[in-house]
Motif scaffolding. Structure first.
Motif, PDB file in Angstrom:
ATOM      1  N   PRO A 163       2.717   2.222   9.255  1.00 16.44           N
ATOM      2  CA  PRO A 163       2.412   3.608   8.868  1.00 16.44           C
ATOM      3  C   PRO A 163       2.154   4.474  10.101  1.00 16.44           C
ATOM      4  N   TRP A 220      -5.668  11.770   3.575  1.00 14.00           N
ATOM      5  CA  TRP A 220      -4.414  11.072   3.827  1.00 14.00           C
ATOM      6  C   TRP A 220      -3.401  11.531   2.790  1.00 14.00           C
ATOM      7  N   VAL A 222      -0.049  11.228   1.157  1.00 11.71           N
ATOM      8  CA  VAL A 222       0.935  10.145   1.085  1.00 11.71           C
ATOM      9  C   VAL A 222       2.267  10.661   0.557  1.00 11.71           C
ATOM     10  N   VAL A 225       4.137   5.292  -1.152  1.00  5.95           N
ATOM     11  CA  VAL A 225       3.169   4.205  -1.024  1.00  5.95           C
ATOM     12  C   VAL A 225       3.834   2.866  -1.334  1.00  5.95           C
ATOM     13  N   LEU A 229       1.165  -0.365   2.864  1.00  4.43           N
ATOM     14  CA  LEU A 229       0.335   0.814   3.095  1.00  4.43           C
ATOM     15  C   LEU A 229      -0.951   0.747   2.273  1.00  4.43           C
ATOM     16  N   VAL A 248      -7.467  10.287  -0.512  1.00  3.94           N
ATOM     17  CA  VAL A 248      -6.018  10.080  -0.506  1.00  3.94           C
ATOM     18  C   VAL A 248      -5.399  10.967  -1.574  1.00  3.94           C
ATOM     19  N   ASP A 255       2.148   7.405  -6.715  1.00  6.36           N
ATOM     20  CA  ASP A 255       1.487   6.980  -5.485  1.00  6.36           C
ATOM     21  C   ASP A 255      -0.032   7.037  -5.624  1.00  6.36           C
TER      22      ASP A 255
END
Length: 376
Positions: A163, A220, A222, A225, A229, A248, A255
């Motif tokens: 990542p 974070w 995303v 995913v 990860l 997240v 995800d």
């Protein structure tokens, strides 16, 4: 004779009940008809949309559709089966919602309360301005120096599963190298430099370590995913005890769902904006598709709007916050979300009056491209 009389009675009843609407419909101009039957303008309730006539037409279509289905069902067994399935679907969807939904964290969860009590202003891809590249360690440091609490960063995955931090799937905009990150190995990625600098793009691990060392909270964001990860998320959060420091989020509900399944204690958010599927820009003016595809995308956008604004989507995902584009935020939305144990956050605000309104009036946290310009 009897059939003629019956049809006359039906026609007379329709004219009696809907004569005014039929008369108004016959006098609409071409522009009014276009506005009334434009999916985008209907959803935003433009002043040019005649909602009464639209409702009338909708009822006529619905009644006509079911009348036709009834006639077909009397003759064909297959149609009867299809009708049974259609009527069963709402119950099946409702059942699936309660079976597969992820329970939300309680309001009393200490790490959840701490995160949202602390975060007021965040940096979108860090606080990137002037000579500071977006999603760089310097941009993340600038957030803290300029009075923010949180850095939002975008995560991509290299060909060998590492990542890394970059907003775009292709690095050409930020480095000048026209290549997809998913086709690079980590050695190739680490050789890249931000345009007109000797600064390398950080890996996810480097970005997290930097923010932990400087006490910077993180979002974070995303894009895709995978199992590796997910493992990295859990390892980083548990190793550094980041439950009250990290959230997240992403546009893809699948995800977000995966992250919450991996560890229900991780704070998650669902990101959304109006016309995301059918347009490419934040002001929702540039179509993503043309022709029939554009119409389909607009219809899907209306459905997603319903799921997002009704808060059904974030509730199903167990999300702690829903990210709305700042153009779509209101005090009514915040009130509805609060009553459903969901926070509201805004992206991306670059107007000082708007920022004061969000922070001081609505008490809604937000991210901005330049933390240093946010009024104190």
């Amino acid at each position: 004779m009897w059939s003629g009389t019956l049809y006359s009675i039906i026609l007379g009843t329709v004219l009696q009940l809907f004569g005014r609407e039929i008369f108004q419909l016959s006098h609409l101009t071409k522009e009014e008809i276009h506005d009334t039957f434009s999916v985008q303008k209907v959803a935003t309730k433009s002043k040019n949309v005649n909602m009464d006539l639209l409702t009338f037409v909708a009822w006529i279509l619905i009644v006509g559709f079911f009348y036709l289905l009834t006639l077909l069902a009397l003759k064909y067994k297959t149609i009867r089966v299809v009708l049974a399935i259609i009527f069963f679907l709402p119950f099946a969807v409702m059942l699936a919602f309660f079976i597969f939904r992820i329970p939300q964290l309680q309001k009393t969860e200490a790490h959840r309360q701490e995160f949202f009590a602390t975060w007021k202003v965040g940096g979108h891809r860090g606080s990137a301005h002037g000579d500071i590249p977006e999603n760089s360690l310097e941009a993340f440091s600038a957030v803290k120096k300029e009075g923010g609490q949180l850095a939002e960063m975008d995560i991509q995955i290299t060909k060998d599963g590492v990542p890394v931090i970059c907003h775009d799937a292709n690095t050409v905009r930020v480095t000048g190298v026209d290549k997809d990150i998913s086709s690079m190995n980590i050695t190739e990625f680490r050789a890249l430099r931000f345009l007109n600098t000797n600064v390398s793009l950080p890996t996810f691990e480097e970005a997290v370590a930097h923010c932990v060392a400087n006490n910077i909270m993180m979002i974070w964001d995303v894009k895709n995913v995978d199992e590796n990860l997910l493992k990295q998320f859990v390892v980083q959060i548990r190793t550094h005890n980041l439950y009250s420091k990290v959230l997240v989020s992403g546009f893809n509900p699948i995800d977000v769902y995966k992250v919450k399944l991996a560890d229900p204690k991780i704070l998650t958010g669902f990101t959304w904006r109006s016309w995301e599927l059918s347009t490419t820009d934040e002001s929702a003016t540039i179509p993503r598709f043309t022709g029939a595809l554009n119409a389909i995308a607009q219809v899907l956008d209306v459905l997603v709007f319903g799921l997002a604004r009704s808060l059904l989507m974030p509730k199903f995902l167990g999300s702690d916050v829903i990210f709305y584009h700042v153009n779509d935020i209101s005090r009514f939305l915040k009130s509805d979300a609060a009553s459903n144990n969901i926070y509201v956050a805004g992206w991306t605000s670059n107007n000082d009056e708007e920022q004061v309104w969000l922070r001081d009036y609505l008490n809604v946290p937000f991210i901005t491209d330049n933390v240093g310009t946010v009024p104190h």
